[in-house]
Design an enzyme around this catalytic site. Structure first.
Site, PDB file in Angstrom:
ATOM      1  N   ALA A   1     -91.093  34.751-170.829  1.00 53.38           N
ATOM      2  CA  ALA A   1     -90.640  33.862-169.760  1.00 53.38           C
ATOM      3  C   ALA A   1     -89.241  34.339-169.363  1.00 53.38           C
ATOM      4  O   ALA A   1     -88.234  33.902-169.927  1.00 53.38           O
ATOM      5  CB  ALA A   1     -90.621  32.424-170.246  1.00 53.38           C
TER       6      ALA A   1
ATOM      7  N   THR B   1     -81.595  29.096-169.970  1.00 55.74           N
ATOM      8  CA  THR B   1     -82.793  29.602-170.641  1.00 55.74           C
ATOM      9  C   THR B   1     -83.993  28.715-170.284  1.00 55.74           C
ATOM     10  O   THR B   1     -83.927  27.946-169.313  1.00 55.74           O
ATOM     11  CB  THR B   1     -82.565  29.686-172.172  1.00 55.74           C
ATOM     12  OG1 THR B   1     -83.637  30.415-172.771  1.00 55.74           O
ATOM     13  CG2 THR B   1     -82.471  28.315-172.820  1.00 55.74           C
ATOM     14  N   ASN B   2     -85.083  28.812-171.024  1.00 60.41           N
ATOM     15  CA  ASN B   2     -86.271  27.993-170.756  1.00 60.41           C
ATOM     16  C   ASN B   2     -86.952  27.641-172.076  1.00 60.41           C
ATOM     17  O   ASN B   2     -86.455  27.987-173.144  1.00 60.41           O
ATOM     18  CB  ASN B   2     -87.217  28.735-169.798  1.00 60.41           C
ATOM     19  CG  ASN B   2     -87.643  30.057-170.376  1.00 60.41           C
ATOM     20  OD1 ASN B   2     -88.315  30.117-171.398  1.00 60.41           O
ATOM     21  ND2 ASN B   2     -87.218  31.151-169.755  1.00 60.41           N
ATOM     22  N   ARG B   3     -88.090  26.983-171.999  1.00 62.76           N
ATOM     23  CA  ARG B   3     -88.713  26.401-173.202  1.00 62.76           C
ATOM     24  C   ARG B   3     -89.640  27.362-173.945  1.00 62.76           C
ATOM     25  O   ARG B   3     -90.350  26.949-174.861  1.00 62.76           O
ATOM     26  CB  ARG B   3     -89.475  25.135-172.810  1.00 62.76           C
ATOM     27  CG  ARG B   3     -88.534  24.001-172.359  1.00 62.76           C
ATOM     28  CD  ARG B   3     -89.296  22.770-171.909  1.00 62.76           C
ATOM     29  NE  ARG B   3     -90.382  22.463-172.804  1.00 62.76           N
ATOM     30  CZ  ARG B   3     -91.620  22.204-172.429  1.00 62.76           C
ATOM     31  NH1 ARG B   3     -91.937  22.207-171.149  1.00 62.76           N
ATOM     32  NH2 ARG B   3     -92.547  21.944-173.321  1.00 62.76           N
ATOM     33  N   SER B   4     -89.670  28.616-173.601  1.00 64.73           N
ATOM     34  CA  SER B   4     -90.584  29.531-174.302  1.00 64.73           C
ATOM     35  C   SER B   4     -90.197  29.676-175.775  1.00 64.73           C
ATOM     36  O   SER B   4     -89.049  29.948-176.112  1.00 64.73           O
ATOM     37  CB  SER B   4     -90.566  30.908-173.626  1.00 64.73           C
ATOM     38  OG  SER B   4     -91.286  31.830-174.424  1.00 64.73           O
TER      39      SER B   4
END
Ligand code: PMT
Length: 215
Positions: free
Chosen positions: A89, A21-24
């Site tokens: 994102a 995943t990512n930091r959004s």
């Protein structure tokens, strides 16, 4: 106007208990949705997993996890929208294999093979036949103007909203943002550092103007 907004991250399964995943945080997309609802627009919010309360008064909230699910949710709802804002994102890659059972720690190293996910923004014009106002975001750590203008042209956007995600005070998982706007007619504008609610308000006003111009 009828408006589709994507927000938050996606999760791409490695196995049943792990994901990429990512930091959004979803804050930017939710701020846009909040403003648009408050201004009386009909808003479909397609959201990855976030810890935020959805604005009340949405036409529809669609909760998804993966890029594929977001792709399908957008594909099935974009028709009839006057504008679409792609703030999510979305993962660019996902694991090729995602076994049903947890991967056990038997080897000293593990290599994940990744494949490209669906390009949702890139599918809007040719794949989904969307002819409304198309707004993409660009999250860049360098050469922001070059990549944002490239996306504007390649994806057939009317507007690309670019933010510098190398900074810790703006971009991912912050309450404030600063964005540079790249319009299809060549205009450029900067919205200086302010709350995401403030940026959301200005962006919705700008998008209302673009929709009026298209009618
Ligand atoms: O959620 P927050 O914590 O508030 O942070 C806000 C934000 C930084 C996530 C937001 O402002 C932002 O920049 N969103 C876009 C993030 C991104 O994935 O940018 P990108 O440059 O990788 O992608 C370009 C565009 O293509 C985006 O509109 C994205 O939604 C879209 N995309 C990307 C990959 C993919 N497979 N399909 C897509 O449609």
């Amino acid at each position: 106007m009828r408006l589709l907004i994507t927000a938050g991250p996606t999760r791409e399964a490695i196995d049943p208990v792990r994901f990429l995943t990512n930091r959004s945080s979803g804050k930017m997309g939710y701020a846009l949705a909040e403003t648009a609802v408050a201004k009386g627009h009909e808003v479909i919010l397609i959201s990855g997993p976030v810890n935020l309360e959805a604005p009340t008064g949405l036409a529809e909230l669609v909760s998804i996890e993966s890029a594929r699910e977001m792709f399908e949710a957008v594909r099935d709802r974009i028709d009839g929208c006057e504008a679409a804002i792609f703030c999510a994102a979305v993962a660019d890659y996902r694991p090729v294999n995602s076994p049903d059972r947890k991967i056990k720690k038997t080897e000293d190293s593990l290599t994940l093979e990744l494949e490209k996910t669906e390009d949702i923004l890139g599918s809007a014009r040719s794949g989904f036949g969307f002819s409304g106002i198309l707004v993409g975001f660009a999250a860049e750590t360098h050469d922001l103007a070059k990549y944002a203008s490239g996306k504007l042209e390649k994806k057939g956007c009317d507007l690309v909203v670019a933010n510098d995600v190398s900074r810790r005070d703006i971009g991912f998982d912050t309450d404030r943002n600063e964005v540079q706007l790249f319009f299809a007619d060549g205009r450029r504008e900067t919205l200086p550092v302010q709350t995401k609610a403030g940026i959301g308000q200005k962006l919705v006003e700008i998008i209302e103007g673009l929709v009026k111009g298209q009618r």
